[in-house]
Design a protein around this motif. Sequence first.
Motif, PDB file in Angstrom:
ATOM      1  N   SER A 126       0.833  -1.197   0.000  1.00 32.85           N
ATOM      2  CA  SER A 126       0.000   0.000   0.000  1.00 32.85           C
ATOM      3  C   SER A 126       0.870   1.251   0.000  1.00 32.85           C
ATOM      4  CB  SER A 126      -0.932   0.003   1.221  1.00 32.85           C
ATOM      5  OG  SER A 126      -0.172  -0.038   2.418  1.00 32.85           O
ATOM      6  N   VAL A 127       0.242   2.374  -0.293  1.00 30.90           N
ATOM      7  CA  VAL A 127       0.934   3.656  -0.384  1.00 30.90           C
ATOM      8  C   VAL A 127       0.222   4.650   0.532  1.00 30.90           C
ATOM      9  CG1 VAL A 127       1.493   5.585  -1.927  1.00 30.90           C
ATOM     10  CG2 VAL A 127       1.648   3.231  -2.761  1.00 30.90           C
ATOM     11  N   TRP A 183       3.256   4.973  -6.558  1.00 29.59           N
ATOM     12  CA  TRP A 183       2.337   3.976  -7.111  1.00 29.59           C
ATOM     13  C   TRP A 183       3.035   3.045  -8.085  1.00 29.59           C
ATOM     14  CZ3 TRP A 183      -1.709   2.851  -4.534  1.00 29.59           C
ATOM     15  CH2 TRP A 183      -2.345   3.818  -3.753  1.00 29.59           C
ATOM     16  N   SER A 184       3.973   3.564  -8.862  1.00 31.31           N
ATOM     17  CA  SER A 184       4.723   2.708  -9.789  1.00 31.31           C
ATOM     18  C   SER A 184       5.598   1.711  -9.036  1.00 31.31           C
ATOM     19  CB  SER A 184       5.596   3.560 -10.716  1.00 31.31           C
ATOM     20  OG  SER A 184       4.802   4.358 -11.553  1.00 31.31           O
ATOM     21  N   ARG A 191       3.447  -0.952  -7.461  1.00 31.89           N
ATOM     22  CA  ARG A 191       3.029  -1.914  -8.479  1.00 31.89           C
ATOM     23  C   ARG A 191       4.146  -2.921  -8.771  1.00 31.89           C
ATOM     24  NH1 ARG A 191       2.618  -0.813 -14.578  1.00 31.89           N
ATOM     25  NH2 ARG A 191       1.702  -2.745 -15.294  1.00 31.89           N
ATOM     26  N   SER A 225       3.954  11.030  -5.845  1.00 27.15           N
ATOM     27  CA  SER A 225       2.900  10.016  -5.792  1.00 27.15           C
ATOM     28  C   SER A 225       2.975   9.067  -6.987  1.00 27.15           C
ATOM     29  CB  SER A 225       1.522  10.676  -5.715  1.00 27.15           C
ATOM     30  OG  SER A 225       1.279  11.460  -6.853  1.00 27.15           O
ATOM     31  N   ASP A 226       3.321   9.572  -8.171  1.00 25.68           N
ATOM     32  CA  ASP A 226       3.460   8.697  -9.336  1.00 25.68           C
ATOM     33  C   ASP A 226       4.551   7.655  -9.118  1.00 25.68           C
ATOM     34  OD1 ASP A 226       1.453   9.992 -10.704  1.00 25.68           O
ATOM     35  OD2 ASP A 226       2.819  11.245 -11.889  1.00 25.68           O
ATOM     36  N   TRP A 250       6.234  10.030   0.047  1.00 27.13           N
ATOM     37  CA  TRP A 250       5.258   8.950   0.110  1.00 27.13           C
ATOM     38  C   TRP A 250       5.944   7.691   0.626  1.00 27.13           C
ATOM     39  CZ3 TRP A 250       0.199   9.832  -1.492  1.00 27.13           C
ATOM     40  CH2 TRP A 250      -0.015  11.094  -2.048  1.00 27.13           C
TER      41      TRP A 250
END
Length: 148
Positions: free
Chosen positions: A89-90, A135-136, A139, A131-132, A98
């Motif tokens: 999770s983030v 999330w990357s 993933r 944030s990008d 983050w």
Amino acid sequence: MFQANADVPAGGATAAGAVDIKSIPRLNTDGKTLDQIFQELCRLLRGKELEPEWLCPANMQDDANEAMYGARHNRPWPYHSSNARISVSVCIGNSEGWIIHVDFVSRPQLSDSLDRTYAIMPLLRAKVFSSDHAWSLARLIARLLDAA
């Protein structure tokens, strides 16, 4: 924080360091400890576009109180089951950036009833500044660990 000392594999990255997530095979976690999985993740991420500012075990000091600080470094990597799995999770950091959380989420049966409760064991943490990126990276880690 901690850093792994192994070399970066040739596959899974372009010459510019960009990561092709689908080309990277999942990690074999069978029979390995949290520290061994941490070292492998460090090795895979070093020099890549998705490399975090830092990556470390959630229990950075390897404190014996796992209920308070998370899994110890020598703890066997947890196995997936119908009532337990790895979660990635983030969340936004306390002061900046983050944080990517890798946790073991389980549903142990309560000792005095047939009911189940949720239990979360922190395993790993990573920090990035956008944030990008978060999330990357989440993933990629979820793919590597075959996490939910």
